[in-house]
Structures are given as C-alpha cells and as structure tokens.
Design a protein around this motif. Sequence first.
Motif, mmCIF file in Angstrom:
data_model
loop_
_atom_site.group_PDB
_atom_site.id
_atom_site.type_symbol
_atom_site.label_atom_id
_atom_site.label_comp_id
_atom_site.label_asym_id
_atom_site.label_seq_id
_atom_site.Cartn_x
_atom_site.Cartn_y
_atom_site.Cartn_z
ATOM 1 N N ARG A 1 -47.319 63.292 1.043
ATOM 2 C CA ARG A 1 -48.683 63.738 0.827
ATOM 3 C C ARG A 1 -48.648 65.199 0.468
ATOM 4 O O ARG A 1 -48.065 65.970 1.231
ATOM 5 N N PRO A 2 -49.202 65.638 -0.597
ATOM 6 C CA PRO A 2 -49.963 64.925 -1.615
ATOM 7 C C PRO A 2 -49.053 64.088 -2.518
ATOM 8 O O PRO A 2 -47.853 64.331 -2.609
ATOM 9 N N ALA A 3 -49.652 63.122 -3.167
ATOM 10 C CA ALA A 3 -48.898 62.199 -4.005
ATOM 11 C C ALA A 3 -48.214 62.948 -5.146
ATOM 12 O O ALA A 3 -48.804 63.811 -5.772
ATOM 13 N N GLY A 4 -46.960 62.613 -5.400
ATOM 14 C CA GLY A 4 -46.207 63.213 -6.479
ATOM 15 C C GLY A 4 -45.543 64.531 -6.123
ATOM 16 O O GLY A 4 -44.825 65.093 -6.929
ATOM 17 N N GLU A 5 -45.783 65.046 -4.938
ATOM 18 C CA GLU A 5 -45.219 66.324 -4.524
ATOM 19 C C GLU A 5 -44.670 66.190 -3.105
ATOM 20 O O GLU A 5 -44.989 65.261 -2.390
ATOM 21 N N GLY A 6 -43.896 67.150 -2.711
ATOM 22 C CA GLY A 6 -43.431 67.204 -1.327
ATOM 23 C C GLY A 6 -42.272 66.274 -1.042
ATOM 24 O O GLY A 6 -41.709 65.630 -1.918
ATOM 25 N N ARG A 7 -41.944 66.210 0.246
ATOM 26 C CA ARG A 7 -40.822 65.401 0.724
ATOM 27 C C ARG A 7 -41.290 64.041 1.204
ATOM 28 O O ARG A 7 -42.405 63.895 1.691
ATOM 29 N N VAL B 1 -52.110 59.811 -0.965
ATOM 30 C CA VAL B 1 -50.896 59.555 -0.199
ATOM 31 C C VAL B 1 -50.096 58.483 -0.923
ATOM 32 O O VAL B 1 -50.660 57.499 -1.380
ATOM 33 N N GLU B 2 -48.792 58.684 -1.047
ATOM 34 C CA GLU B 2 -47.905 57.664 -1.585
ATOM 35 C C GLU B 2 -47.087 57.091 -0.438
ATOM 36 O O GLU B 2 -46.484 57.853 0.332
ATOM 37 N N ARG C 1 -46.055 50.620 -7.850
ATOM 38 C CA ARG C 1 -45.026 50.816 -8.860
ATOM 39 C C ARG C 1 -43.654 50.873 -8.205
ATOM 40 O O ARG C 1 -43.538 51.040 -7.000
ATOM 41 N N ALA C 2 -42.631 50.743 -9.033
ATOM 42 C CA ALA C 2 -41.248 50.900 -8.581
ATOM 43 C C ALA C 2 -40.909 52.393 -8.622
ATOM 44 O O ALA C 2 -41.481 53.145 -9.401
ATOM 45 N N PRO C 3 -39.984 52.842 -7.781
ATOM 46 C CA PRO C 3 -39.624 54.260 -7.805
ATOM 47 C C PRO C 3 -38.854 54.631 -9.067
ATOM 48 O O PRO C 3 -38.138 53.808 -9.644
ATOM 49 N N SER C 4 -39.019 55.894 -9.492
ATOM 50 C CA SER C 4 -38.246 56.391 -10.624
ATOM 51 C C SER C 4 -36.807 56.617 -10.163
ATOM 52 O O SER C 4 -36.488 56.520 -8.976
ATOM 53 N N VAL C 5 -35.946 56.939 -11.103
ATOM 54 C CA VAL C 5 -34.541 57.178 -10.765
ATOM 55 C C VAL C 5 -34.436 58.359 -9.803
ATOM 56 O O VAL C 5 -33.686 58.318 -8.826
ATOM 57 N N ARG C 6 -35.196 59.401 -10.056
ATOM 58 C CA ARG C 6 -35.165 60.581 -9.176
ATOM 59 C C ARG C 6 -35.684 60.242 -7.783
ATOM 60 O O ARG C 6 -35.128 60.692 -6.786
ATOM 61 N N GLU C 7 -36.765 59.471 -7.703
ATOM 62 C CA GLU C 7 -37.285 59.061 -6.392
ATOM 63 C C GLU C 7 -36.325 58.117 -5.692
ATOM 64 O O GLU C 7 -36.236 58.108 -4.468
ATOM 65 N N GLY C 8 -35.602 57.305 -6.466
ATOM 66 C CA GLY C 8 -34.640 56.377 -5.893
ATOM 67 C C GLY C 8 -33.501 57.058 -5.161
ATOM 68 O O GLY C 8 -32.832 56.449 -4.341
ATOM 69 N N LEU C 9 -33.273 58.338 -5.447
ATOM 70 C CA LEU C 9 -32.258 59.086 -4.712
ATOM 71 C C LEU C 9 -32.746 59.460 -3.313
ATOM 72 O O LEU C 9 -31.950 59.635 -2.401
ATOM 73 N N SER C 10 -34.061 59.603 -3.139
ATOM 74 C CA SER C 10 -34.631 59.982 -1.847
ATOM 75 C C SER C 10 -35.009 58.779 -1.005
ATOM 76 O O SER C 10 -34.916 58.815 0.218
#
Length: 129
Positions: free
Chosen positions: A40-46, A108-109, A80-89
């Motif tokens: 939270r917020p969506a698209g940012e943060g850890r 919130v995501e 949605r499915a996670p992107s490659v970068r998100e898939g690392l986290s």
Amino acid sequence: MIEFLFFALVAAGTGWLLRRKHRQRVAAGPPAGVPGMARRPAGEGRWRAGRVYAEGGAARWQPGRGPAVPLAGAREGSVRAPSVREGLSINPGSRIVTCATADGGPDVEIAVMAPDLHELLAAVPPDTP
C-alpha cells in the motif's frame, strides 16, 4: 560403539518430538484467513507478508507486524499475474488483486496463491459502477 548408541538415541528422540509436533498441528486444523502479501499504496512500496481475514463481512489485512488495515468498504478492481520484477519479490505463481478503498485512501494490492484467490474474492466484492 558408544557414539552409535548415543546417535541412535538422539535420532529416536528427535523423531518422537517431530511426530508429536505434527500431530498437534493436524489436530489444530488449518489456520484462519487467507495467507498472502500486500503493498500500500498500489504499485509502490514493499510487499509485506500477512493474512486477509473476513469475519462478520468486514475484511481486514493483518500484516505479520503492525496494525491491521481495514478493507471494510474495499472493492476489487482487477486481478492480474505478477510482472517479472514483482515475481522476484513475491511468488511468480500468485495472483495480484487491486482493491480500491472506500474512504478514498490509497489502493491496496494483495497477492495470493491461485488456490486462495476465490476465498479472497469472496471477502472483497467486485467494483460495480
């Protein structure tokens, strides 16, 4: 020779303790809530690990540490499915649900594994115009 006897006793004791712990966990049943990660917020943060609980019709996100985030008026925006970068986290096999909060705060995501997706979508209703 004494060492073999000692190691055999240690192995037997360890096996007994592990079996006992396993039986306790099976008797307790599955934990409540949907396990996953949120940011939270969506698209940012850890991404933070925690659980989504939906008791009494009021959903909330409970992180591993910190205060709960109420999702009472949240609406599901997209899945949605996670992107490659998100898939690392997070786990690349998970699904990400974007939730718009009712109070106008940041979105919130929430990322959950595919088998838990239906339970999460039942707790957060879809956004209807």
